[in-house]
Design a protein around this motif. Structure first.
Motif, mmCIF file in Angstrom:
data_model
loop_
_atom_site.group_PDB
_atom_site.id
_atom_site.type_symbol
_atom_site.label_atom_id
_atom_site.label_comp_id
_atom_site.label_asym_id
_atom_site.label_seq_id
_atom_site.Cartn_x
_atom_site.Cartn_y
_atom_site.Cartn_z
ATOM 1 N N LYS A 122 8.062 -7.958 7.243
ATOM 2 C CA LYS A 122 6.671 -8.540 7.618
ATOM 3 C C LYS A 122 6.095 -7.627 8.890
ATOM 4 O O LYS A 122 4.960 -7.943 9.196
ATOM 5 N N HIS A 123 7.097 -6.755 9.370
ATOM 6 C CA HIS A 123 6.722 -6.051 10.506
ATOM 7 C C HIS A 123 6.592 -4.349 10.251
ATOM 8 O O HIS A 123 7.338 -4.040 9.292
ATOM 9 N N GLU A 124 5.805 -3.738 11.000
ATOM 10 C CA GLU A 124 5.731 -2.369 11.175
ATOM 11 C C GLU A 124 6.967 -1.845 11.708
ATOM 12 O O GLU A 124 7.723 -2.433 12.370
ATOM 13 N N LEU A 125 7.290 -0.638 11.666
ATOM 14 C CA LEU A 125 8.424 0.240 12.059
ATOM 15 C C LEU A 125 8.468 0.141 13.566
ATOM 16 O O LEU A 125 9.314 -0.063 14.283
ATOM 17 N N ASP A 126 7.202 0.509 14.272
ATOM 18 C CA ASP A 126 7.256 0.359 15.633
ATOM 19 C C ASP A 126 7.679 -0.828 16.211
ATOM 20 O O ASP A 126 8.277 -0.872 17.274
#
Length: 252
Positions: A122-126
């Protein structure tokens, strides 16, 4: 034969008596079943188990350190990464840990793997790289709520490593370099803006006092005298020339 069989009975009794005594360490508890039904929790120390009637399952109450195998995760911005973590948990209720789930260690391990994939997806790589503490807390809360029915307390979850594809590493490095260049340009522009503001204030201040301009001129000359260069630029203030020009105009 009858003598041998009767003499064997005391030996069997002694063996049963000794097998009835169990010793549990300080960090162990015994879940005792009476004829297949839960009876009570015993320990630590010396306890008595009736052979053939009671059965005991030992449970370790120490904190268990469980390594979560690397999981393939696709982030919200479609970046494929491999993530592994470590989970710290302990048994708080031995009765539920034995009765409610077949193997609490295996069940917690499988739940940790699926939770790790679902939360990180659910989260971006950053966010995975910069907000690791927040992700650890989120995963720990989900695991703790899910394992509460099993008598398990998940105390901590730590993401150990995020493995990124080499091509993606190069892309991230280029992005970071571009970001640093952008920040450097912004800082330089802000410095120029602040310097321009100070120069305007200095010019306004000097224009109100001609003597300040003369002092500044002398300071500049003193600085040039300390320089070992052969080339000297000699600034000539217009304030010194203006009286002579006005005098020449009057003469004409």
């Amino acid at each position: 034969m009858g003598f041998i069989s009767w003499s064997f009975i005391p030996v069997v009794i002694v063996v049963l008596v000794f097998s009835a005594f169990r010793i549990l360490r300080e960090y162990e508890r015994g879940v005792v079943f009476m004829l297949g039904r839960f009876w009570k929790i015993k320990g630590p120390g010396l306890i008595l188990i009736i052979p053939g009637v009671q059965q005991m399952v030992k449970v370790d109450l120490r904190v268990v350190v469980m390594d979560v195998p690397p999981q393939d995760v696709i982030s919200r911005d479609n970046v494929s990464v491999k993530v592994n973590a470590v989970v710290y948990f302990r048994v708080m209720d031995p009765q539920r840990a034995i009765i409610q789930v077949e193997d609490y260690y295996s069940a917690t391990s499988q739940l940790a793997q699926t939770t790790l994939r679902s939360v990180l997806g659910k989260h971006e790589l950053d966010e995975m790289l910069a907000e690791r503490d927040k992700l650890n807390t989120d995963i720990q809360k989900i695991l703790d709520a899910a394992t509460d029915a099993w008598g398990i307390k998940v105390t901590s979850v730590e993401i150990k490593h995020i493995d990124i594809d080499p091509t993606m590493v190069r892309a991230i490095a280029q992005q970071a370099e571009a970001e640093r260049t952008r920040r450097a340009k912004v800082i330089h522009a802000e410095g120029e803006f602040q310097a321009a503001e100070k120069l305007v204030q200095a010019a306004d201040l000097i224009s109100k006092s001609p003597q300040a301009l003369q002092l500044r001129y002398l300071q500049t000359m003193a600085g040039m005298a300390n320089d070992k260069s052969n080339t000297i630029v000699f600034p000539f203030p217009m304030d010194l020339v203006t009286p002579f020009l006005e005098m020449m105009k009057k003469i004409k």
